[in-house]
Design an enzyme around this catalytic site. Structure first.
Site, PDB file in Angstrom:
ATOM      1  N   CYS A  64      55.670  56.302  -8.995  1.00 51.08           N
ATOM      2  CA  CYS A  64      57.136  56.368  -9.077  1.00 51.08           C
ATOM      3  C   CYS A  64      57.459  57.543  -9.992  1.00 51.08           C
ATOM      4  O   CYS A  64      57.087  57.525 -11.180  1.00 51.08           O
ATOM      5  CB  CYS A  64      57.657  55.055  -9.652  1.00 51.08           C
ATOM      6  SG  CYS A  64      59.434  55.027  -9.931  1.00 51.08           S
ATOM      7  N   ASN A  65      58.121  58.550  -9.460  1.00 50.22           N
ATOM      8  CA  ASN A  65      58.454  59.735 -10.270  1.00 50.22           C
ATOM      9  C   ASN A  65      59.362  59.358 -11.443  1.00 50.22           C
ATOM     10  O   ASN A  65      59.239  59.890 -12.540  1.00 50.22           O
ATOM     11  CB  ASN A  65      59.174  60.775  -9.406  1.00 50.22           C
ATOM     12  CG  ASN A  65      58.295  61.357  -8.325  1.00 50.22           C
ATOM     13  OD1 ASN A  65      57.735  62.425  -8.475  1.00 50.22           O
ATOM     14  ND2 ASN A  65      58.153  60.648  -7.214  1.00 50.22           N
ATOM     15  N   THR A  66      60.282  58.426 -11.181  1.00 47.83           N
ATOM     16  CA  THR A  66      61.257  58.023 -12.194  1.00 47.83           C
ATOM     17  C   THR A  66      60.556  57.329 -13.371  1.00 47.83           C
ATOM     18  O   THR A  66      60.769  57.684 -14.531  1.00 47.83           O
ATOM     19  CB  THR A  66      62.281  57.065 -11.548  1.00 47.83           C
ATOM     20  OG1 THR A  66      62.796  57.686 -10.368  1.00 47.83           O
ATOM     21  CG2 THR A  66      63.415  56.749 -12.477  1.00 47.83           C
ATOM     22  N   GLY A 124      66.091  54.622 -10.563  1.00 50.41           N
ATOM     23  CA  GLY A 124      66.592  55.990 -10.739  1.00 50.41           C
ATOM     24  C   GLY A 124      68.018  56.114 -11.243  1.00 50.41           C
ATOM     25  O   GLY A 124      68.448  57.189 -11.645  1.00 50.41           O
ATOM     26  N   CYS A 176      60.578  61.778  -4.951  1.00 53.21           N
ATOM     27  CA  CYS A 176      60.683  60.320  -5.111  1.00 53.21           C
ATOM     28  C   CYS A 176      59.745  59.741  -4.067  1.00 53.21           C
ATOM     29  O   CYS A 176      59.745  60.192  -2.912  1.00 53.21           O
ATOM     30  CB  CYS A 176      62.122  59.857  -4.865  1.00 53.21           C
ATOM     31  SG  CYS A 176      62.291  58.064  -4.672  1.00 53.21           S
ATOM     32  N   ASP A 229      55.291  50.821  -8.425  1.00 49.09           N
ATOM     33  CA  ASP A 229      56.540  51.533  -8.105  1.00 49.09           C
ATOM     34  C   ASP A 229      57.719  50.578  -8.333  1.00 49.09           C
ATOM     35  O   ASP A 229      57.529  49.361  -8.421  1.00 49.09           O
ATOM     36  CB  ASP A 229      56.530  52.010  -6.640  1.00 49.09           C
ATOM     37  CG  ASP A 229      57.798  52.776  -6.274  1.00 49.09           C
ATOM     38  OD1 ASP A 229      58.291  53.561  -7.104  1.00 49.09           O
ATOM     39  OD2 ASP A 229      58.328  52.571  -5.163  1.00 49.09           O
TER      40      ASP A 229
HETATM   41  N1  DGL Z   1      60.278  55.587  -5.956  1.00 46.12           N
HETATM   42  C1  DGL Z   1      60.874  55.998  -7.159  1.00 46.12           C
HETATM   43  C2  DGL Z   1      60.530  57.434  -7.514  1.00 46.12           C
HETATM   44  O1  DGL Z   1      59.527  57.957  -7.093  1.00 46.12           O
HETATM   45  C3  DGL Z   1      62.311  55.768  -7.441  1.00 46.12           C
HETATM   46  C4  DGL Z   1      63.192  54.895  -6.698  1.00 46.12           C
HETATM   47  C5  DGL Z   1      64.183  54.186  -7.617  1.00 46.12           C
HETATM   48  O2  DGL Z   1      65.255  54.738  -7.907  1.00 46.12           O
HETATM   49  O3  DGL Z   1      63.846  53.086  -8.035  1.00 46.12           O
HETATM   50  O4  DGL Z   1      61.237  58.057  -8.281  1.00 46.12           O
END
Ligand code: DGL
Length: 263
Positions: free
Chosen positions: A81-83, A51, A191, A18
């Site tokens: 991490c979705n991003t 992000g 997120c 992440d």
């Molecule tokens: N934890 C990350 C996600 O799931 C993003 C956080 C970030 O902006 O770094 O998107």
């Protein structure tokens, strides 16, 4: 592209990645589902947040981290991490088709299944909200539901410093969500940092709003992928080891990691 081999060894660890500590919300589901597995968690807090960066930059950093995990001998990778998933997972699959690699995506599908005609808010980083991947997810699974994307710049920063319950966070959340109070059936936490502030989301929106996140689904998917390739440790009472590394080398990050894992 580097000349890196995919590891075919059951006893090798699974890598979880992440931009910081948010992926711990996925790791904890993985530990519950696969307690015998060794897990190597890497958080790139020195470069967080991802992000609000450009897609090219996030893709480059994510690919380089995944190549390091492979070079270290990990048998599979979870991009928690979705991003980073929306920026890089497709490219990584093209580059390393044999590597079991699973990315997390906002849990739009289960939320729409539960509320087919509902009002569903998707909270995520600006990059996830503006990526094709989310648009595609909403087109594919949104059906008759009213799916509302909401970029939440700044929210992950609270979790990165361990601020998961404070008047300041509550004020931030109220400003972010006040216009939706009384109007929602469900919220998708898109997120991996956000499950740690779910309690505050509930305090602002009320308990009747159901909250969805992708952690459990992602853990199930990497388990399925590793099983398919004969790479799961089974029939043992062995307890897996958890190794934590972060691009910020501080005791504070280590302590926060364990605190979040136990939450
Ligand atoms: N934890 C990350 C996600 O799931 C993003 C956080 C970030 O902006 O770094 O998107």
């Amino acid at each position: 592209m580097k000349n890196i081999k995919v590891v075919n060894d059951k006893d090798a660890p699974i890598a979880i990645f992440d931009s910081g500590l948010g992926g711990v919300s996925v790791l904890r589901e993985m530990v519950k589902l696969m307690p015998a597995e060794d897990m190597y968690y890497f958080g790139d807090s020195a470069n967080a947040p991802y992000g609000t960066k450009s897609i090219d930059e996030v893709r480059r950093m994510t690919i380089s981290h995944v190549e390091e995990f492979m070079a270290k001998g990990c048998k599979g990778v979870v991009i928690a991490c979705n991003t980073a998933t929306s920026a890089a997972v497709r490219r990584l699959r093209e580059m390393y088709p044999e590597l079991p690699i699973v990315g997390i995506e906002p849990a739009v599908k289960p939320a729409v299944e539960a509320y087919p005609h509902g009002n569903i808010l998707v909270m995520a980083t600006p990059m996830t909200i503006h990526q094709e991947k989310l648009k595609h997810l909403i087109e594919t699974y949104g059906g008759e539901a009213n799916v509302i994307p909401l970029a939440c710049p700044g929210l992950m920063d609270f979790v990165e410093v361990g601020n998961v319950d404070s008047p300041e966070l509550k004020g931030f959340m109220r400003d972010l969500l006040y216009q939706y109070v009384g109007k929602l059936d469900a919220v998708v936490l898109g997120c991996t940092h956000y499950p740690f502030v779910a309690k505050v989301v509930r305090e602002v929106l009320g308990d009747e709003v159901e909250i969805f996140d992708g952690g459990y689904g992602t853990a199930k998917e990497i388990k399925r992928r590793l099983g398919e390739q004969g790479l799961l440790i089974e029939n043992t009472t062995k307890k897996g080891e958890i190794i934590f590394e972060n691009s910020i080398k501080s005791q504070q990050k280590i302590d926060l990691f364990w605190k979040l894992l136990k939450m």
